[in-house]
Design a protein around this motif. Sequence first.
Motif, mmCIF file in Angstrom:
data_model
loop_
_atom_site.group_PDB
_atom_site.id
_atom_site.type_symbol
_atom_site.label_atom_id
_atom_site.label_comp_id
_atom_site.label_asym_id
_atom_site.label_seq_id
_atom_site.Cartn_x
_atom_site.Cartn_y
_atom_site.Cartn_z
ATOM 1 N N ARG A 25 -8.142 18.234 -24.669
ATOM 2 C CA ARG A 25 -8.453 16.952 -24.033
ATOM 3 C C ARG A 25 -9.249 17.143 -22.744
ATOM 4 N NH1 ARG A 25 -4.080 12.239 -22.203
ATOM 5 N NH2 ARG A 25 -5.644 10.794 -21.372
ATOM 6 N N GLU A 49 -3.138 8.956 -33.307
ATOM 7 C CA GLU A 49 -3.076 7.795 -32.417
ATOM 8 C C GLU A 49 -3.178 8.220 -30.952
ATOM 9 O OE1 GLU A 49 -3.151 4.524 -32.952
ATOM 10 O OE2 GLU A 49 -3.585 5.090 -35.024
ATOM 11 N N THR A 50 -2.517 9.322 -30.612
ATOM 12 C CA THR A 50 -2.589 9.831 -29.243
ATOM 13 C C THR A 50 -4.024 10.206 -28.879
ATOM 14 O OG1 THR A 50 -0.323 10.679 -29.343
ATOM 15 C CG2 THR A 50 -1.784 11.659 -27.697
ATOM 16 N N HIS A 52 -6.753 9.098 -30.319
ATOM 17 C CA HIS A 52 -7.561 7.876 -30.294
ATOM 18 C C HIS A 52 -7.401 7.141 -28.970
ATOM 19 C CE1 HIS A 52 -8.359 3.537 -31.342
ATOM 20 N NE2 HIS A 52 -9.486 4.122 -31.705
ATOM 21 N N ALA A 53 -6.173 7.075 -28.471
ATOM 22 C CA ALA A 53 -5.933 6.386 -27.205
ATOM 23 C C ALA A 53 -6.646 7.084 -26.046
ATOM 24 C CB ALA A 53 -4.430 6.317 -26.934
ATOM 25 N N ALA A 54 -6.772 8.404 -26.145
ATOM 26 C CA ALA A 54 -7.386 9.166 -25.050
ATOM 27 C C ALA A 54 -8.902 9.220 -25.145
ATOM 28 C CB ALA A 54 -6.823 10.585 -25.032
ATOM 29 N N THR A 55 -9.444 9.160 -26.372
ATOM 30 C CA THR A 55 -10.877 9.416 -26.554
ATOM 31 C C THR A 55 -11.635 8.275 -27.211
ATOM 32 O OG1 THR A 55 -10.602 10.403 -28.755
ATOM 33 C CG2 THR A 55 -10.324 11.864 -26.852
ATOM 34 N N ARG A 56 -10.911 7.280 -27.728
ATOM 35 C CA ARG A 56 -11.499 6.176 -28.501
ATOM 36 C C ARG A 56 -12.147 6.661 -29.792
ATOM 37 N NH1 ARG A 56 -14.276 2.204 -23.922
ATOM 38 N NH2 ARG A 56 -12.388 1.941 -22.647
ATOM 39 N N SER A 57 -11.778 7.847 -30.215
ATOM 40 C CA SER A 57 -12.250 8.405 -31.483
ATOM 41 C C SER A 57 -11.032 8.894 -32.248
ATOM 42 C CB SER A 57 -13.226 9.558 -31.232
ATOM 43 O OG SER A 57 -13.617 10.154 -32.448
ATOM 44 N N ARG A 58 -10.818 8.331 -33.433
ATOM 45 C CA ARG A 58 -9.609 8.668 -34.187
ATOM 46 C C ARG A 58 -9.924 9.719 -35.240
ATOM 47 N NH1 ARG A 58 -5.926 7.757 -38.223
ATOM 48 N NH2 ARG A 58 -3.851 7.067 -37.551
#
Length: 340
Positions: A25, A49-50, A52-58
């Motif tokens: 990260r 999900e974690t 995605h929340a940090a990077t807006r990329s899932r």
Amino acid sequence: MPDPIRIAIIGTGLIVTGKHWPALRTLPRDFRVIALVNRTPAKAEALAETIHAATRSRPAVYTDYRQMLAAEKPDAVALALPPELNPEVAQTALAAGSHVIVEKPIAVSLAEGARMLPWAAQYGRVLMVAENYRYVASYRRAAQLIAEGVIGPPQVMRWTFYAYMPQDNPYYLTAWRRNPQHPGGYLSDQGVHNMAALRMMLGEVTHISGQTLLVRPDLIPADTLSATLRFANGCLGTYAATHAVPGPEQPLQVAGPDGVLSVWRDRMGLWRRGRPVDERSLPSEEDGLVAMYRDFSEAIRTGQPPRSTPAEALADLRLIVAMLRASELRQEIRVADIPT
């Protein structure tokens, strides 16, 4: 600036959620996590999900790593699996065109680890072992000072390592640790870390004697080890480790005619004539994993070998195997006589 390396993670257990992902990260210019693989989809979905929340990329989620390799074609793959799975999955990923970083221990035996040595050259890809102790700032600084002769020729080394494993520790609950196929169980799971640090500071060990104990029957095959080591540079050392009883962190100490170095994971001190002359904090980002992943990125981009190669990881494991063998034989043995 080059695009981030597209990395997939195979295995999303404790070491990934607690160490690998936090390190990755911090390196968004180096890596982008594009896929996760776990036989239990819910575990991979939670990490997705974690991320995605940090990077807006899932990242995409898979239960089959071969399917992931075919569909995503990642630039690189991080393997966080039981060591018995490392060779097969690593070779499959390399053959698919991915660079690979694989968790330690490298394999369940020296022979299995030795099979992996030619693969980087064979497939034209980076094959690296995730040995973060090679990147811990205090250990690297101590190695530099010893090489510069600050304490004179190393003569004596001492390290007592407490790594208590209570039954409510999440790592204790992992099946492959409780029923180990790798030599020594917990003694090599943690021990290869410590051997990496020792070898980085003091070089190769030539002779070993040792004894093991099983204090707690649930920590098979042994949970306590005491060994004497003779290094090629003439240094004589003692190494003791236990997972059976709790204790405070003890420094690795190396003494020479001109001083003594005491080294902890996050700091170190230099003593001369029994008095401290230099004490400093040397923290490492995510226990060395940030520097480790930077090295992986640089190796991929430049083609230069990383610091933590399969050959280094195999040499670390060989020392633990030698200690276990010396305990079985009740005699000093030459490390060079341990077959692969």
